[in-house]
Scaffold this motif. Structure first.
Motif, mmCIF file in Angstrom:
data_model
loop_
_atom_site.group_PDB
_atom_site.id
_atom_site.type_symbol
_atom_site.label_atom_id
_atom_site.label_comp_id
_atom_site.label_asym_id
_atom_site.label_seq_id
_atom_site.Cartn_x
_atom_site.Cartn_y
_atom_site.Cartn_z
ATOM 1 N N ASP A 188 -4.209 -6.917 -7.716
ATOM 2 C CA ASP A 188 -4.179 -6.014 -8.869
ATOM 3 C C ASP A 188 -3.341 -4.775 -8.550
ATOM 4 O O ASP A 188 -2.606 -4.273 -9.406
ATOM 5 C CB ASP A 188 -5.595 -5.601 -9.265
ATOM 6 N N MET A 189 -3.462 -4.273 -7.322
ATOM 7 C CA MET A 189 -2.670 -3.122 -6.891
ATOM 8 C C MET A 189 -1.179 -3.433 -6.963
ATOM 9 O O MET A 189 -0.379 -2.639 -7.472
ATOM 10 C CB MET A 189 -3.050 -2.726 -5.469
ATOM 11 N N CYS A 190 -0.791 -4.610 -6.456
ATOM 12 C CA CYS A 190 0.619 -5.008 -6.499
ATOM 13 C C CYS A 190 1.116 -5.088 -7.931
ATOM 14 O O CYS A 190 2.219 -4.621 -8.250
ATOM 15 C CB CYS A 190 0.807 -6.362 -5.808
ATOM 16 N N PRO B 89 -6.542 1.872 3.108
ATOM 17 C CA PRO B 89 -7.553 2.626 2.363
ATOM 18 C C PRO B 89 -8.784 1.812 1.986
ATOM 19 O O PRO B 89 -9.848 2.383 1.729
ATOM 20 C CB PRO B 89 -6.792 3.102 1.106
ATOM 21 N N ASP B 90 -8.662 0.488 1.946
ATOM 22 C CA ASP B 90 -9.822 -0.345 1.609
ATOM 23 C C ASP B 90 -10.494 -0.938 2.845
ATOM 24 O O ASP B 90 -11.351 -1.824 2.728
ATOM 25 C CB ASP B 90 -9.432 -1.465 0.646
ATOM 26 N N ALA B 91 -10.135 -0.458 4.034
ATOM 27 C CA ALA B 91 -10.647 -1.042 5.277
ATOM 28 C C ALA B 91 -12.167 -1.024 5.355
ATOM 29 O O ALA B 91 -12.785 -1.941 5.899
ATOM 30 C CB ALA B 91 -10.050 -0.330 6.484
ATOM 31 N N GLY B 92 -12.797 0.008 4.814
ATOM 32 C CA GLY B 92 -14.247 0.134 4.886
ATOM 33 C C GLY B 92 -15.000 -0.806 3.970
ATOM 34 O O GLY B 92 -16.230 -0.907 4.068
ATOM 35 N N GLN B 93 -14.301 -1.504 3.101
ATOM 36 C CA GLN B 93 -14.963 -2.408 2.156
ATOM 37 C C GLN B 93 -15.256 -3.776 2.755
ATOM 38 O O GLN B 93 -16.040 -4.541 2.191
ATOM 39 C CB GLN B 93 -14.097 -2.581 0.908
ATOM 40 N N PHE B 94 -14.633 -4.102 3.883
ATOM 41 C CA PHE B 94 -14.794 -5.433 4.461
ATOM 42 C C PHE B 94 -16.160 -5.567 5.144
ATOM 43 O O PHE B 94 -16.504 -4.750 6.004
ATOM 44 C CB PHE B 94 -13.702 -5.698 5.496
ATOM 45 N N VAL C 281 9.014 -7.443 -3.875
ATOM 46 C CA VAL C 281 7.941 -8.252 -3.299
ATOM 47 C C VAL C 281 6.966 -7.331 -2.578
ATOM 48 O O VAL C 281 7.369 -6.464 -1.781
ATOM 49 C CB VAL C 281 8.499 -9.306 -2.328
ATOM 50 N N CYS C 282 5.700 -7.521 -2.837
ATOM 51 C CA CYS C 282 4.615 -6.683 -2.325
ATOM 52 C C CYS C 282 4.036 -7.301 -1.055
ATOM 53 O O CYS C 282 3.375 -8.337 -1.093
ATOM 54 C CB CYS C 282 3.533 -6.572 -3.394
ATOM 55 N N TYR C 283 4.288 -6.651 0.083
ATOM 56 C CA TYR C 283 3.712 -7.128 1.340
ATOM 57 C C TYR C 283 2.266 -6.667 1.462
ATOM 58 O O TYR C 283 1.958 -5.473 1.335
ATOM 59 C CB TYR C 283 4.501 -6.602 2.544
ATOM 60 N N ILE C 284 1.353 -7.602 1.716
ATOM 61 C CA ILE C 284 -0.025 -7.284 2.084
ATOM 62 C C ILE C 284 -0.467 -8.288 3.140
ATOM 63 O O ILE C 284 0.077 -9.386 3.229
ATOM 64 C CB ILE C 284 -1.008 -7.343 0.886
ATOM 65 N N PHE D 75 0.827 -1.205 0.000
ATOM 66 C CA PHE D 75 0.000 0.000 0.000
ATOM 67 C C PHE D 75 0.862 1.257 0.000
ATOM 68 O O PHE D 75 0.580 2.219 -0.718
ATOM 69 C CB PHE D 75 -0.939 -0.002 1.207
ATOM 70 N N ALA D 76 1.914 1.259 0.808
ATOM 71 C CA ALA D 76 2.803 2.418 0.858
ATOM 72 C C ALA D 76 3.487 2.638 -0.482
ATOM 73 O O ALA D 76 3.651 3.774 -0.940
ATOM 74 C CB ALA D 76 3.841 2.235 1.970
#
Length: 282
Positions: free
Chosen positions: A145-147, A104-109, A91-94, A69-70
């Motif tokens: 997709d973001m990564c 930023p996507d926390a409200g989608q859960f 490598v993309c950490y998530i 995300f950063a």
């Protein structure tokens, strides 16, 4: 640092392991091939930096593992790291197994997928990974997709061992196997290689799905090798030609580096903050 909740070897042995017949009966989808994916060499120099994005001068290492995300918000860090050392991989950490209330996507859960808080990690709650065929899966696909869009070569999904923790859901080993295999396949569909983070007991079943492994503190908890565990270990990744990226926080380098080098692991001594402090075993 987004460290998975640590489980001692004794607790893992008591609660995490499922007898071999039960695991063998778990039907999993076929692994999705990813011929164009990055396959790290067994000996790959690397840096793990999650507390902040790296700043120049960058380390002369072959791989950086940083917060996805950063990096996406930065818009330039992935390109800068690659430009500074041609051939470097990112490598993309998530987090694939926890809800982080600052993302930023926390409200989608959906509320129904949110479980108990992670011990000692404020703002994080376990996810009901059984619901990956619904909205939860769509959120994780968007993260992948973001990564991909940010230019990463691989993804490190964290907290993929909820079944060994007090998640608030009756998760079983089979649930974790299904979710982790699904996640790995989704990464491969996007041309991203994927690393298995911890979840050491399920290595034998998940090895065909993952391209490398990331581990925290397996030497401290005496669970690095098949000889230590009986049926599972990171030596199985190495035997399959897949790299192991391993970190210790509390042990002195004299307590684990020689053993890591003998196993052909890429081990680092880091602080829990996962900042710039590091000592490489090789």
């Amino acid at each position: 640092m987004r460290l998975s909740v640590l489980v001692s070897a004794a607790v893992l042995a008591a609660t995490a392991l499922v007898p071999a017949p039960a695991q063998a009966a778990t039907a999993l989808p076929a692994p999705v091939a990813c011929d164009g994916c990055w396959k790290p060499a067994l000996n790959t120099s690397w840096e793990w930096r999650l507390s902040s994005l790296p700043a120049k001068p960058f380390l002369d290492v072959q791989m950086y593992d940083i917060d996805g995300f950063a990096a996406a918000e930065s818009g330039t860090i992935v390109k800068a790291l690659k430009a500074a050392r041609p051939g470097r991989k990112l490598v993309c950490y998530i987090s694939a197994g926890s809800h982080e209330d600052w993302r930023p996507d926390a409200g989608q859960f959906p509320a129904g997928v949110l479980g108990k808080p992670l011990d000692e990690w404020e703002g994080e709650r376990w996810l009901d990974i059984r619901q990956y065929t619904g909205k939860l899966g769509e959120i994780m696909k968007a993260r992948l997709d973001m990564c991909k869009a940010a230019g990463f070569d691989a993804v490190e999904p964290d907290n993929v061992d909820a079944y060994t923790n007090d998640s608030g859901f009756p998760l079983k080993a089979a649930d974790q196997l299904a979710y982790n295999a699904w996640f790995a396949n989704e990464a491969h569909k996007r041309g991203l290689s994927v690393g298995l983070k911890n979840d050491v007991a399920q290595i034998p079943r998940l090895l065909p799905y993952f391209d490398f492994a990331v581990n925290e503190q397996c030497w401290q908890y005496s669970e690095c090798t098949t000889a230590q565990n009986g049926t599972y270990g990171y030596d199985q990744f190495v035997k399959a030609g897949k790299a192991v990226f391993q970190v210790e926080y509390e042990l002195r380098t004299s307590q684990f580096c020689a053993r890591s080098n003998a196993q052909n692991f890429n081990s680092l001594k880091k602080t829990y903050d996962l900042d710039g402090t590091r000592t490489a075993c090789r």
